[in-house]
Scaffold this motif. Structure first.
Motif, PDB file in Angstrom:
ATOM      1  N   TRP A   1       0.842  -1.191   0.000  1.00 15.92           N
ATOM      2  CA  TRP A   1       0.000   0.000   0.000  1.00 15.92           C
ATOM      3  C   TRP A   1       0.879   1.243   0.000  1.00 15.92           C
ATOM      4  N   VAL A   2       0.553   2.203  -0.847  1.00 12.45           N
ATOM      5  CA  VAL A   2       1.344   3.425  -0.990  1.00 12.45           C
ATOM      6  C   VAL A   2       0.731   4.534  -0.145  1.00 12.45           C
ATOM      7  N   ASN A   3       1.580   5.224   0.625  1.00 11.84           N
ATOM      8  CA  ASN A   3       1.093   6.258   1.554  1.00 11.84           C
ATOM      9  C   ASN A   3       2.049   7.451   1.515  1.00 11.84           C
ATOM     10  N   PRO A   4       2.093   8.183   0.391  1.00  9.53           N
ATOM     11  CA  PRO A   4       3.115   9.225   0.190  1.00  9.53           C
ATOM     12  C   PRO A   4       2.884  10.483   1.033  1.00  9.53           C
ATOM     13  N   ASP A   5       3.975  11.147   1.383  1.00  7.20           N
ATOM     14  CA  ASP A   5       3.887  12.425   2.092  1.00  7.20           C
ATOM     15  C   ASP A   5       3.423  13.538   1.153  1.00  7.20           C
ATOM     16  N   THR A   6       3.762  13.402  -0.131  1.00  8.91           N
ATOM     17  CA  THR A   6       3.354  14.380  -1.139  1.00  8.91           C
ATOM     18  C   THR A   6       2.494  13.696  -2.192  1.00  8.91           C
ATOM     19  N   LEU A   7       1.284  14.196  -2.372  1.00  8.72           N
ATOM     20  CA  LEU A   7       0.384  13.666  -3.388  1.00  8.72           C
ATOM     21  C   LEU A   7       0.610  14.411  -4.699  1.00  8.72           C
ATOM     22  N   ILE A   8       0.702  13.666  -5.783  1.00  9.03           N
ATOM     23  CA  ILE A   8       0.832  14.269  -7.109  1.00  9.03           C
ATOM     24  C   ILE A   8      -0.536  14.208  -7.782  1.00  9.03           C
ATOM     25  N   PHE A   9      -1.022  15.390  -8.190  1.00  7.76           N
ATOM     26  CA  PHE A   9      -2.349  15.508  -8.798  1.00  7.76           C
ATOM     27  C   PHE A   9      -2.211  16.055 -10.212  1.00  7.76           C
ATOM     28  N   ALA A  10      -2.945  15.496 -11.151  1.00  5.34           N
ATOM     29  CA  ALA A  10      -2.930  15.983 -12.538  1.00  5.34           C
ATOM     30  C   ALA A  10      -4.344  16.108 -13.069  1.00  5.34           C
TER      31      ALA A  10
ATOM     32  N   VAL B   1      -1.459   8.579 -18.339  1.00  5.54           N
ATOM     33  CA  VAL B   1      -1.707   7.182 -17.970  1.00  5.54           C
ATOM     34  C   VAL B   1      -0.407   6.512 -17.523  1.00  5.54           C
ATOM     35  N   GLU B   2       0.663   6.751 -18.248  1.00  2.17           N
ATOM     36  CA  GLU B   2       1.953   6.144 -17.895  1.00  2.17           C
ATOM     37  C   GLU B   2       2.438   6.633 -16.534  1.00  2.17           C
ATOM     38  N   ALA B   3       2.176   7.898 -16.215  1.00  6.08           N
ATOM     39  CA  ALA B   3       2.596   8.441 -14.920  1.00  6.08           C
ATOM     40  C   ALA B   3       1.906   7.712 -13.772  1.00  6.08           C
ATOM     41  N   MET B   4       0.610   7.411 -13.916  1.00  7.26           N
ATOM     42  CA  MET B   4      -0.075   6.678 -12.849  1.00  7.26           C
ATOM     43  C   MET B   4       0.355   5.217 -12.830  1.00  7.26           C
ATOM     44  N   ARG B   5       0.538   4.643 -13.983  1.00  8.14           N
ATOM     45  CA  ARG B   5       0.963   3.242 -14.057  1.00  8.14           C
ATOM     46  C   ARG B   5       2.317   3.044 -13.369  1.00  8.14           C
ATOM     47  N   SER B   6       3.210   4.015 -13.518  1.00 17.13           N
ATOM     48  CA  SER B   6       4.551   3.894 -12.960  1.00 17.13           C
ATOM     49  C   SER B   6       4.637   4.339 -11.502  1.00 17.13           C
ATOM     50  N   GLY B   7       3.516   4.818 -10.940  1.00 17.90           N
ATOM     51  CA  GLY B   7       3.509   5.218  -9.537  1.00 17.90           C
ATOM     52  C   GLY B   7       3.889   6.662  -9.298  1.00 17.90           C
ATOM     53  N   ARG B   8       4.041   7.454 -10.372  1.00 17.35           N
ATOM     54  CA  ARG B   8       4.429   8.859 -10.219  1.00 17.35           C
ATOM     55  C   ARG B   8       3.233   9.793 -10.093  1.00 17.35           C
ATOM     56  N   LEU B   9       2.023   9.263 -10.208  1.00 21.78           N
ATOM     57  CA  LEU B   9       0.802  10.059 -10.152  1.00 21.78           C
ATOM     58  C   LEU B   9      -0.198   9.349  -9.257  1.00 21.78           C
ATOM     59  N   HIS B  10      -0.738  10.074  -8.277  1.00 25.45           N
ATOM     60  CA  HIS B  10      -1.597   9.443  -7.276  1.00 25.45           C
ATOM     61  C   HIS B  10      -3.084   9.749  -7.449  1.00 25.45           C
ATOM     62  N   VAL B  11      -3.394  10.974  -7.888  1.00 21.26           N
ATOM     63  CA  VAL B  11      -4.787  11.405  -8.061  1.00 21.26           C
ATOM     64  C   VAL B  11      -4.872  12.146  -9.382  1.00 21.26           C
ATOM     65  N   ALA B  12      -5.886  11.837 -10.189  1.00 20.46           N
ATOM     66  CA  ALA B  12      -5.914  12.450 -11.518  1.00 20.46           C
ATOM     67  C   ALA B  12      -7.312  12.533 -12.098  1.00 20.46           C
ATOM     68  N   GLY B  13      -7.513  13.573 -12.904  1.00 21.15           N
ATOM     69  CA  GLY B  13      -8.705  13.680 -13.722  1.00 21.15           C
ATOM     70  C   GLY B  13      -8.385  13.205 -15.118  1.00 21.15           C
ATOM     71  N   PHE B  14      -9.031  12.124 -15.551  1.00 19.08           N
ATOM     72  CA  PHE B  14      -8.832  11.598 -16.904  1.00 19.08           C
ATOM     73  C   PHE B  14     -10.036  11.937 -17.768  1.00 19.08           C
ATOM     74  N   SER B  15      -9.786  12.363 -19.003  1.00 15.77           N
ATOM     75  CA  SER B  15     -10.875  12.664 -19.925  1.00 15.77           C
ATOM     76  C   SER B  15     -11.746  11.429 -20.142  1.00 15.77           C
ATOM     77  N   THR B  16     -12.928  11.651 -20.674  1.00 16.07           N
ATOM     78  CA  THR B  16     -13.918  10.583 -20.810  1.00 16.07           C
ATOM     79  C   THR B  16     -13.394   9.366 -21.558  1.00 16.07           C
ATOM     80  N   GLY B  17     -12.880   9.574 -22.767  1.00 13.36           N
ATOM     81  CA  GLY B  17     -12.403   8.457 -23.572  1.00 13.36           C
ATOM     82  C   GLY B  17     -11.188   7.752 -22.998  1.00 13.36           C
ATOM     83  N   PRO B  18     -10.182   8.486 -22.527  1.00 11.71           N
ATOM     84  CA  PRO B  18      -9.006   7.847 -21.937  1.00 11.71           C
ATOM     85  C   PRO B  18      -9.251   7.173 -20.585  1.00 11.71           C
ATOM     86  N   THR B  19     -10.371   7.443 -19.925  1.00 10.34           N
ATOM     87  CA  THR B  19     -10.610   6.844 -18.609  1.00 10.34           C
ATOM     88  C   THR B  19     -10.497   5.317 -18.628  1.00 10.34           C
TER      89      THR B  19
END
Length: 305
Positions: free
Chosen positions: A36-45, A86-104
């Motif tokens: 389980w990942v519990n970062p001190d800094t959340l990355i949001f996109a 998508v790659e940023a979240m897959r690799s663990g560099r992105l924790h919270v994100a808004g994805f457009s409808t089609g890419p979701t």
């Protein structure tokens, strides 16, 4: 990478990194608590549909609210493409994100994204429409008139900018790429500005994007007109990474659901939006998955490019 990635588990369309034992179509949290990942800094996109520099400032009130509720620092990550996001979240560099409808669905299946919220009204209303625009003096009056024209689609994974037109237009008598030339503009705003400039004869775009562009004075509404408009689709999904610590996920959800748009820059930008409302990917993205299935879309990295 979660240990269950190597396990023999139910996963449906999910990448081999993930399991879906409960059948909700999103990645299960790892069984091993040490993963389980519990970062001190959340990355949001936020989705890269429009200029990320503008949205860094617009999102600041929400980022401050997210910091207050979660007790974590939050950094806005400006992404340049759906694939990069998508790659940023897959690799663990992105924790919270808004994805457009089609890419979701790509984010869900390739990156372990878990959709949990949409922008909407206090009454629970949400969504946007696909609108087809042309120049005010164009001879394009209805969808069949697109035949022989140069039409801007946004990007291959976009719902309103590509997937929905390819699924819906044939039954109205027009097949993209066969009956008209498809030119990928890269974004909804570029499609719209291209129509205004006469670079394209028409363009299918997301209503919410062109409405915000008009509000910012990026084009004159009298220069264009709508040829056709669809029923409503779900808009940008807000997601957390599947392997975040459950206590942190609870705080992230609390921050989203308690944020009020009124009186903020975010509220000014997204006119008519009052709050974030809870959603369920299996239910709310059913129509989008059906559109993509009709187009033969497979959730692979190559198809996301």
């Amino acid at each position: 990478m979660a240990s269950n990635a190597l396990a023999d588990c139910e996963r449906g369309a999910l990448d081999a990194m993930y399991c879906d034992e409960d059948g909700d179509l999103v990645a299960d949290r790892p069984d091993d608590k040490s993963e389980w990942v519990n970062p001190d800094t959340l990355i949001f996109a936020y989705t890269p549909v429009e200029d990320p520099a503008i949205y860094s400032d617009i999102w600041q009130p929400f980022i401050e609210h997210l910091e207050e509720v979660t007790g974590r620092d939050v950094r806005f990550f400006a992404v340049q493409s759906n694939a990069a996001q998508v790659e940023a979240m897959r690799s663990g560099r992105l924790h919270v994100a808004g994805f457009s409808t089609g890419p979701t669905p790509f984010a869900v299946n390739l990156a372990g994204a878990v959709p949990f919220a949409l922008m909407g009204s206090d009454e629970g209303q949400f969504g946007y429409t696909l609108q087809v625009y042309t120049q005010q003096d164009s001879d394009i009056k209805e969808i069949p008139d697109l035949k022989g024209k140069r039409v801007a689609h946004t990007s291959p994974t976009s719902n309103s900018g590509n997937q929905a037109p390819r699924a819906l237009f044939p039954e109205m008598g027009v097949v993209p790429d066969e009956d008209y030339e498809v030119i990928y503009s890269g974004s909804h705003d570029q499609s719209m500005l291209g129509v205004v400039a006469g670079d394209y004869d028409a363009a299918p775009v997301a209503s919410e994007v062109v409405e915000r562009m008009a509000d910012r004075g990026l084009y004159d509404e009298e220069d264009v007109r709508i040829v056709w408009e669809s029923d409503r689709f779900p808009t940008t999904s807000y997601n957390y990474a599947y392997n975040l610590h459950p206590d942190l996920v609870d705080k992230i959800k609390e921050a989203f659901y308690s944020f009020k748009f009124a009186g903020t820059e975010l509220g000014k930008e997204f006119d008519g939006v009052e709050t974030f409302i809870p959603i369920n990917y299996k239910q709310h993205w059913k129509v989008i998955r059906a559109i993509q299935a009709s187009n033969g879309v497979q959730y692979t990295p190559d198809n996301l490019q």
